[in-house]
Design an enzyme around this catalytic site. Structure first.
Site, PDB file in Angstrom:
ATOM      1  N   ASP A 175      43.867  44.032  24.995  1.00 46.91           N
ATOM      2  CA  ASP A 175      45.096  44.288  25.746  1.00 46.91           C
ATOM      3  C   ASP A 175      46.226  44.663  24.775  1.00 46.91           C
ATOM      4  OD1 ASP A 175      46.119  43.232  28.821  1.00 46.91           O
ATOM      5  OD2 ASP A 175      47.650  43.638  27.298  1.00 46.91           O
TER       6      ASP A 175
ATOM      7  N   ASN B 268      43.695  39.965  38.468  1.00 52.31           N
ATOM      8  CA  ASN B 268      44.893  40.039  39.300  1.00 52.31           C
ATOM      9  C   ASN B 268      44.681  41.072  40.402  1.00 52.31           C
ATOM     10  OD1 ASN B 268      46.298  38.159  37.689  1.00 52.31           O
ATOM     11  ND2 ASN B 268      46.953  39.766  36.271  1.00 52.31           N
TER      12      ASN B 268
ATOM     13  N   GLY C  76      50.093  39.982  40.624  1.00 51.05           N
ATOM     14  CA  GLY C  76      50.476  40.342  39.259  1.00 51.05           C
ATOM     15  C   GLY C  76      49.758  41.561  38.712  1.00 51.05           C
TER      16      GLY C  76
ATOM     17  N   SER D 254      49.297  45.240  37.663  1.00 51.87           N
ATOM     18  CA  SER D 254      50.208  46.338  37.316  1.00 51.87           C
ATOM     19  C   SER D 254      49.477  47.657  37.083  1.00 51.87           C
ATOM     20  CB  SER D 254      51.032  45.981  36.073  1.00 51.87           C
ATOM     21  OG  SER D 254      50.185  45.756  34.971  1.00 51.87           O
TER      22      SER D 254
ATOM     23  N   HIS E  12      40.293  45.277  36.600  1.00 56.39           N
ATOM     24  CA  HIS E  12      40.030  44.821  35.231  1.00 56.39           C
ATOM     25  C   HIS E  12      39.925  43.309  35.216  1.00 56.39           C
ATOM     26  CE1 HIS E  12      44.292  45.591  36.006  1.00 56.39           C
ATOM     27  NE2 HIS E  12      44.575  44.533  35.249  1.00 56.39           N
TER      28      HIS E  12
END
Ligand code: DGP
Length: 113
Positions: free
Chosen positions: A30, A86, A92, A94, A99
């Protein structure tokens, strides 16, 4: 479906620190790590969210989880780790490409924020 930054990482248009690749998925670190180890495991097929899963996707989702566990082993997360997916704005999410977050390398709080 709109192209996301993750499609561009799969296409190698954006660089990423890749941990694993096979015919079905890609795993990379990340860009904004929330723990000492923070890896994302994504399907190459651009499924936007958990809500878009259909019958027949079970093996793919299981594969993402299995790959995450193997990376956790390889990166030495013997003390434990967390897998997170998420979903949606309240969840959450985005980036609209499913993923699995692999987080570890420190004690993780519960419940998450
Ligand atoms: P989520 O909030 O669950 O949708 O997580 C998206 C994650 O994607 C977030 O932790 C940051 C990460 N991310 C966003 N853009 C990039 C990028 O260009 N490269 C990498 N490596 N990670 C990214």
């Amino acid at each position: 479906m709109a192209e996301t930054v993750f499609s561009r990482i799969i296409a190698r248009e954006i660089p990423a620190r890749i941990e694993h690749e096979d015919d079905r998925c890609l795993a990379f670190h990340d860009v904004a790590p929330q723990a000492p180890v923070h890896v994302l495991v994504i399907p190459k097929r651009p499924i936007p969210a958990l809500t878009a899963l259909v019958d027949g996707d079970e093996a793919l989702i299981g594969h993402l989880v299995l790959v995450a566990t193997r990376i956790a082993d390889r990166l030495g997360l013997a003390g434990g780790y967390r897998l997170v997916v998420n979903c949606g704005r309240d969840g959450g999410q985005s980036v609209d490409h499913i993923h699995v977050h692999l987080l570890g390398g420190r004690a993780l709080g519960w419940p998450p924020g």
